[in-house]
Design an enzyme around this catalytic site. Structure first.
Site, PDB file in Angstrom:
ATOM      1  N   GLU A 129       0.637  -1.243  -0.028  1.00  0.00           N
ATOM      2  CA  GLU A 129       0.040   0.073   0.075  1.00  0.00           C
ATOM      3  C   GLU A 129       0.872   1.256   0.058  1.00  0.00           C
ATOM      4  O   GLU A 129       2.128   1.230   0.367  1.00  0.00           O
ATOM      5  CB  GLU A 129      -0.676  -0.151   1.298  1.00  0.00           C
ATOM      6  CG  GLU A 129      -0.240   0.112   2.525  1.00  0.00           C
ATOM      7  CD  GLU A 129      -0.840  -0.157   3.744  1.00  0.00           C
ATOM      8  OE1 GLU A 129      -0.812  -1.529   3.994  1.00  0.00           O
ATOM      9  OE2 GLU A 129      -0.816   0.712   4.613  1.00  0.00           O
ATOM     10  N   LYS A 131       2.837   4.428   1.060  1.00  0.00           N
ATOM     11  CA  LYS A 131       3.282   5.101   2.288  1.00  0.00           C
ATOM     12  C   LYS A 131       2.896   6.404   2.198  1.00  0.00           C
ATOM     13  O   LYS A 131       3.506   7.538   1.322  1.00  0.00           O
ATOM     14  CB  LYS A 131       4.952   4.918   2.431  1.00  0.00           C
ATOM     15  CG  LYS A 131       5.356   5.307   3.901  1.00  0.00           C
ATOM     16  CD  LYS A 131       6.827   5.005   4.012  1.00  0.00           C
ATOM     17  CE  LYS A 131       7.231   5.322   5.463  1.00  0.00           C
ATOM     18  NZ  LYS A 131       7.087   6.649   5.669  1.00  0.00           N
ATOM     19  N   ASP A 133       2.642  10.441   3.097  1.00  0.00           N
ATOM     20  CA  ASP A 133       3.760  11.268   3.551  1.00  0.00           C
ATOM     21  C   ASP A 133       2.827  12.438   4.574  1.00  0.00           C
ATOM     22  O   ASP A 133       2.488  13.611   4.219  1.00  0.00           O
ATOM     23  CB  ASP A 133       4.461  11.937   2.629  1.00  0.00           C
ATOM     24  CG  ASP A 133       5.543  12.837   2.977  1.00  0.00           C
ATOM     25  OD1 ASP A 133       5.970  12.526   4.138  1.00  0.00           O
ATOM     26  OD2 ASP A 133       6.275  13.848   2.203  1.00  0.00           O
ATOM     27  N   ARG A 152       2.963  10.717  17.221  1.00  0.00           N
ATOM     28  CA  ARG A 152       3.756   9.539  17.628  1.00  0.00           C
ATOM     29  C   ARG A 152       4.843   9.966  18.679  1.00  0.00           C
ATOM     30  O   ARG A 152       5.047   9.197  19.379  1.00  0.00           O
ATOM     31  CB  ARG A 152       4.609   8.996  16.326  1.00  0.00           C
ATOM     32  CG  ARG A 152       5.563   8.137  16.636  1.00  0.00           C
ATOM     33  CD  ARG A 152       5.966   7.405  15.209  1.00  0.00           C
ATOM     34  NE  ARG A 152       6.908   8.142  14.681  1.00  0.00           N
ATOM     35  CZ  ARG A 152       7.643   7.808  13.676  1.00  0.00           C
ATOM     36  NH1 ARG A 152       7.577   6.644  13.097  1.00  0.00           N
ATOM     37  NH2 ARG A 152       8.362   8.700  13.066  1.00  0.00           N
ATOM     38  N   TYR A 240      -4.323   2.592   8.674  1.00  0.00           N
ATOM     39  CA  TYR A 240      -3.498   1.283   8.137  1.00  0.00           C
ATOM     40  C   TYR A 240      -2.941   0.302   9.257  1.00  0.00           C
ATOM     41  O   TYR A 240      -2.435  -0.623   9.034  1.00  0.00           O
ATOM     42  CB  TYR A 240      -2.682   1.912   7.162  1.00  0.00           C
ATOM     43  CG  TYR A 240      -1.613   2.958   7.790  1.00  0.00           C
ATOM     44  CD1 TYR A 240      -0.825   2.651   9.028  1.00  0.00           C
ATOM     45  CD2 TYR A 240      -1.766   4.167   7.323  1.00  0.00           C
ATOM     46  CE1 TYR A 240       0.243   3.547   9.510  1.00  0.00           C
ATOM     47  CE2 TYR A 240      -0.717   5.203   7.943  1.00  0.00           C
ATOM     48  CZ  TYR A 240       0.470   4.793   9.126  1.00  0.00           C
ATOM     49  OH  TYR A 240       1.116   5.640   9.552  1.00  0.00           O
ATOM     50  N   LYS A 328      10.964   2.813  -0.637  1.00  0.00           N
ATOM     51  CA  LYS A 328      10.869   4.175  -0.766  1.00  0.00           C
ATOM     52  C   LYS A 328      11.074   4.268  -2.501  1.00  0.00           C
ATOM     53  O   LYS A 328      11.805   3.699  -3.293  1.00  0.00           O
ATOM     54  CB  LYS A 328      11.985   4.918  -0.165  1.00  0.00           C
ATOM     55  CG  LYS A 328      11.918   4.821   1.487  1.00  0.00           C
ATOM     56  CD  LYS A 328      10.451   5.369   1.627  1.00  0.00           C
ATOM     57  CE  LYS A 328      10.518   6.066   3.025  1.00  0.00           C
ATOM     58  NZ  LYS A 328      11.365   7.266   3.521  1.00  0.00           N
ATOM     59  N   CYS A 433      48.190  25.943  -1.783  1.00  0.00           N
ATOM     60  CA  CYS A 433      47.047  26.195  -0.871  1.00  0.00           C
ATOM     61  C   CYS A 433      46.656  27.519  -0.930  1.00  0.00           C
ATOM     62  O   CYS A 433      47.049  28.694  -1.276  1.00  0.00           O
ATOM     63  CB  CYS A 433      47.467  26.078   0.329  1.00  0.00           C
ATOM     64  SG  CYS A 433      46.362  26.537   1.560  1.00  0.00           S
ATOM     65  N   CYS A 436      47.308  29.655   2.107  1.00  0.00           N
ATOM     66  CA  CYS A 436      48.519  30.263   2.861  1.00  0.00           C
ATOM     67  C   CYS A 436      49.557  30.058   1.359  1.00  0.00           C
ATOM     68  O   CYS A 436      50.864  30.442   1.859  1.00  0.00           O
ATOM     69  CB  CYS A 436      49.041  29.239   3.721  1.00  0.00           C
ATOM     70  SG  CYS A 436      49.258  27.396   3.413  1.00  0.00           S
ATOM     71  N   CYS A 457      47.400  20.551   1.850  1.00  0.00           N
ATOM     72  CA  CYS A 457      48.161  21.865   2.046  1.00  0.00           C
ATOM     73  C   CYS A 457      49.288  21.225   2.855  1.00  0.00           C
ATOM     74  O   CYS A 457      49.058  20.724   4.089  1.00  0.00           O
ATOM     75  CB  CYS A 457      47.339  22.702   2.652  1.00  0.00           C
ATOM     76  SG  CYS A 457      48.471  23.992   3.375  1.00  0.00           S
ATOM     77  N   CYS A 463      49.504  27.668   7.738  1.00  0.00           N
ATOM     78  CA  CYS A 463      48.151  27.706   7.068  1.00  0.00           C
ATOM     79  C   CYS A 463      47.171  28.200   8.134  1.00  0.00           C
ATOM     80  O   CYS A 463      46.606  27.613   9.018  1.00  0.00           O
ATOM     81  CB  CYS A 463      47.709  26.430   6.353  1.00  0.00           C
ATOM     82  SG  CYS A 463      46.338  26.869   5.674  1.00  0.00           S
TER      83      CYS A 463
HETATM   84  S1  IVH Z   1       2.649   0.906   8.942  1.00  0.00           S
HETATM   85  C1  IVH Z   1       4.924  -0.792  13.020  1.00  0.00           C
HETATM   86  N1  IVH Z   1       1.731   1.918   6.903  1.00  0.00           N
HETATM   87  O1  IVH Z   1       5.467   5.606   7.976  1.00  0.00           O
HETATM   88  C2  IVH Z   1       4.792   0.041  11.525  1.00  0.00           C
HETATM   89  N2  IVH Z   1       3.194   3.333   8.098  1.00  0.00           N
HETATM   90  O2  IVH Z   1       8.191   5.164   8.624  1.00  0.00           O
HETATM   91  C3  IVH Z   1       3.407   0.757  11.684  1.00  0.00           C
HETATM   92  N3  IVH Z   1       3.360   5.424   7.294  1.00  0.00           N
HETATM   93  O3  IVH Z   1       5.464   5.878  11.411  1.00  0.00           O
HETATM   94  C4  IVH Z   1       3.304   1.534  10.453  1.00  0.00           C
HETATM   95  N4  IVH Z   1       1.831   5.151   5.424  1.00  0.00           N
HETATM   96  O4  IVH Z   1       3.815   7.516  10.054  1.00  0.00           O
HETATM   97  C5  IVH Z   1       2.443   2.203   7.945  1.00  0.00           C
HETATM   98  N5  IVH Z   1       0.772   2.595   4.929  1.00  0.00           N
HETATM   99  C6  IVH Z   1       1.498   2.848   5.953  1.00  0.00           C
HETATM  100  C7  IVH Z   1       1.837   4.073   6.302  1.00  0.00           C
HETATM  101  C8  IVH Z   1       2.922   4.225   7.235  1.00  0.00           C
HETATM  102  C9  IVH Z   1       2.780   6.179   6.054  1.00  0.00           C
HETATM  103  C10 IVH Z   1       4.286   6.301   8.077  1.00  0.00           C
HETATM  104  C11 IVH Z   1       3.887   6.163   9.567  1.00  0.00           C
HETATM  105  C12 IVH Z   1       5.057   5.322  10.237  1.00  0.00           C
HETATM  106  C13 IVH Z   1       6.142   5.545   9.227  1.00  0.00           C
HETATM  107  C14 IVH Z   1       7.226   4.735   9.231  1.00  0.00           C
END
Ligand code: IVH
Length: 720
Positions: A129, A131, A133, A152, A240, A328, A433, A436, A457, A463
């Site tokens: 899924e 990630k 931001d 967090r 999630y 990533k 250099c 100097c 140098c 220097c």
């Molecule tokens: S699972 C035990 N799922 O990424 C781990 N995290 O780098 C539970 N994040 O702190 C996290 N999308 O803030 C999970 N689909 C996703 C996510 C996600 C963003 C963030 C989250 C986490 C951080 C970890």
């Protein structure tokens, strides 16, 4: 692009370089953490931040004994700010490991199968899924009602932002009847790109400053003390994950997320359940293609083992689960023009070329300088003499590709050949250099015969650049750490022409107060930026360091190759400064007992040993040391005091293979009992622990009549 655009390979780092870099990375990451979490004003993109973390992890993996107490790898996020009440999470909110390449994903999947003792037969399903931001959030419901919303924070304790969370319409205040008594839903609070753009448009119309990016705006909005402000910003949420649950409504990750959806939480529509690595990678690429069209920022794809019982078995490493990882998206690059090349001179005389660039945004950060590493790099030659960038050199006037990743400073990774101006000339690296005027040379490594990539140098103390950098090192945090005396003060005092204010060498710091007291000329307290109180404080801080731990003293000397770890090893081995200095002078002949003892210290190699004895041969160093020792007393290092241990104070050498411990663990254990661990056998060795395969060290120990034992006997001796 060729692979030589990466930062210096970790395998080529010396211990000292590794140690220095780890110290730097710890400080740098802490700073970025504070900017990111505390002030919502990051200076670098997430990709770069990750690159720094990865680099830290890679160095730590190679030098596990250099892992710092404040290592970034031990931290999750940053400490909560003090404006909201703290909330201790019922279950810690952890972080995710990162992977960057297809191979990394294969390794991750393989490690899951390996850990579970299964053949990699595609029988384990994963969810994949986006990630998101945004900001992770833990929502606690008791008897179906939202009771707490917490950030967090550092993973253990977050901030109570419940009042603000209640203003987010996508987050239900009540759950449907029949849900478990305690439900903790975790997910990401974010701001949609469209909402962000609309908000910035409004700000612009009102003549107010605009926001940097959706993530920071969301974070800032959530951490407003006035919930009305939060309410005015449209924040959204994706669920999630979960924390404490009094009852589990499903057995897989996928089904759990579906349950959360049923309970009224938004969940991401791009989540899929897949089994083969190929399918995971295909989904990653698919999400990557959709990335630009999504109305929210994402920075990768998260893979999670689907079965919750397997998640349980896999468990956690120190800060992240073994059952999940984040894949990533790659680091960002940009094109710009190289307007000039400056040469910086460092403490050890290294000449480092720095690219001056037409300002360009790389991953959301404006870049105007970038490193060009060294002379050969500019020429298109790699560290082992091989061509890089297919041999393309870099010239002023070139259109260059700048990358912010993997290294602390952005780097120029390539040029666009077609855009090179006709009159662009090959760069001529200075052979003197720039500060100097002394010759700048590339030394030849005596052992390998290789020419050093770095030109240095030869001016030494003559220097100014080296002298200034030396002073900056001397007062730095791990050295004398004089409060109120940093880089700025070094520059000020160094350049000052008034003899009662000038500081050119370290001892001058300690004579400043006396010189000022006797001076009829300028008083420091009358100078802009000082004042009576701060001058008094400065003197107090300086006087506070007239007595200093031996290892700090040695480190502060700035001996090339002698970093903090080396300084600690030396302090522990020699105990008192006088003994250390006498031994170093005696070792100057590069033979004999003193030289052998120095080389026998585990962790000190020949390059380091040579560098230290060379330092003690230089009359100018001895002269400065003499003046310094008239002002400062290095405290004798605490010798191991575990007197009730049978090995306290003994010098132990391990050889052959150990079966019950790794070498690192055995060493740590012996040292904790007050033993010194050496790398080779000498007359000073007390015990040789020889495992199977022991060779010349065992023979030598027997010849010298040194006590030898096997691993079991050693364990019996130290009490198991
Ligand atoms: S699972 C035990 N799922 O990424 C781990 N995290 O780098 C539970 N994040 O702190 C996290 N999308 O803030 C999970 N689909 C996703 C996510 C996600 C963003 C963030 C989250 C986490 C951080 C970890």
């Amino acid at each position: 692009m060729s692979d030589t655009t990466e930062p210096r390979p970790v395998e080529t780092l010396s211990r000292e370089e590794a140690e220095n870099e780890l110290a730097f990375l710890a400080a740098e990451l802490a700073r970025h953490d504070a900017l990111y979490h505390g002030k919502d004003a990051p200076e670098i993109s997430d990709a770069d931040y990750d690159a720094l973390k990865r680099r830290n992890d890679a160095i730590e993996e190679r030098f596990p004994d250099l892992i710092r107490a404040d290592s970034p790898s031990k931290k999750v996020g940053s400490a909560p700010s003090d404006t909201f009440a703290p909330v201790t999470h019922a279950r810690p909110m952890l972080s995710l490991g990162n992977v960057f390449s297809d191979e990394d994903v294969q390794d991750f999947v393989a490690s899951v199968y390996r850990f579970l003792g299964q053949l990699p037969d595609n029988s384990i399903a994963f969810t994949a899924e986006p990630k998101i931001d945004g900001l992770s959030m833990s929502l606690r419901y008791e008897n179906g009602r939202l009771v707490t919303g917490a950030t967090r924070g550092d993973g253990t304790t977050g901030e109570n932002v419940t009042a603000n969370i209640r203003t987010i319409s996508q987050i239900p205040d009540r759950l449907p009847p029949g849900v478990p008594a305690v439900v903790e839903v975790r997910g990401e609070v974010y701001m949609a790109k469209s909402d962000f753009l609309a908000l910035n448009k409004l700000m612009e119309e009102e003549g107010k400053p605009t926001y940097v990016n959706p993530r920071n705006t969301a974070s800032g909005s959530l951490r407003q003390l006035d919930p009305k402000v939060t309410a005015s910003r449209k924040l959204r949420f994706f669920a999630y994950a979960w924390g404490e649950m009094s009852e589990m409504p499903a057995r897989t990750q996928y089904d759990m997320v579906m349950v959360l959806k049923d309970w009224g939480f938004p969940v991401n529509p791009l989540m899929a359940r897949l089994s083969s690595i190929d399918d995971l990678l295909a989904h990653y690429r698919d999400i990557g293609l959709k990335r630009g069209d999504l109305d929210y920022d994402i920075d990768g794809v998260v893979y999670k083992v689907d079965r919750l019982d397997l998640q349980e078995r896999l468990g956690f490493r120190s800060r992240s689960p073994r059952w999940a990882t984040a894949h990533k998206f790659p680091a960002e690059q940009a094109f710009t023009k190289l307007t000039g090349i400056d040469i910086q001179v460092g403490r050890t005389g290294a000449l480092t070329p720095v690219a001056r660039l037409e300002p360009v945004t790389v991953g959301g950060v404006v870049v105007t300088n970038a490193t060009l590493h060294n002379e050969d790099y500019i020429k298109g030659i790699g560290n082992s003499g091989e061509p890089i960038r297919e041999g393309r050199d870099i010239r002023v006037g070139d259109t260059v590709i700048v990358q912010r990743a993997g290294d602390v400073i952005p780097q120029v990774v390539d040029i666009v050949e077609e855009k090179r101006p006709a009159d662009a000339e090959a760069y001529r690296f200075p052979t003197t250099c720039p500060v100097c005027g002394s010759h700048a040379v590339r030394e030849v490594n005596e052992k390998t015969g290789k020419v050093d990539a770095v030109r240095r140098c030869t001016g030494g103390f003559v220097c100014r650049a080296q002298a200034v950098e030396h002073l900056k090192h001397f007062v730095s945090r791990n050295a004398f750490d004089i409060e109120g005396f940093g880089s700025k003060q070094v520059d000020f005092f160094f350049e000052n022409e008034d003899p009662s204010l000038q500081i050119r060498t370290a001892p001058d710091i300690f004579t400043l107060e006396k010189r000022q007291a006797q001076s009829e000329l300028t008083k420091l307290e009358n100078i802009d930026g000082f004042g009576k109180v701060s001058v008094a404080k400065l003197y107090a801080a300086i006087n506070d360091r007239r007595s200093i731990a031996l290892h700090r003293f040695i480190y502060a000397l700035g001996i090339r190759h002698a970093g903090e770890t080396t300084a600690k090893l030396l302090a522990r081995s020699y105990g008192a400064y006088e003994a250390f200095a006498a031994a170093m002078k005696e070792a100057g002949s590069l033979s004999g007992d003193a030289w052998n003892d120095l080389n026998n210290i585990d962790g000190i190699g020949e390059v380091v040993a040579r560098s230290i004895v060379e330092f003690y041969k230089e009359p100018r160093n001895l002269e400065v040391l003499e003046r310094l020792l008239a002002e400062v007393t290095p405290e004798a290092a605490e010798m191991p005091t575990t007197t009730d241990s049978p090995v306290a104070g003994k010098t132990v050498v391990f050889t052959g293979s150990l079966e019950k411990f790794t070498r690192d663990e055995a060493k740590a254990r012996a040292e904790s009992l007050g033993a010194k661990v050496a790398g080779s056998v000498s007359k000073k060795t007390d015990i040789l622990v020889a495992g199977p395969g022991a060779g010349s060290k065992l023979t030598k120990a027997q010849e010298l009549g040194i006590q030898t034992m096997d691993e079991d006997e050693w364990l019996a001796l130290i009490g198991g």
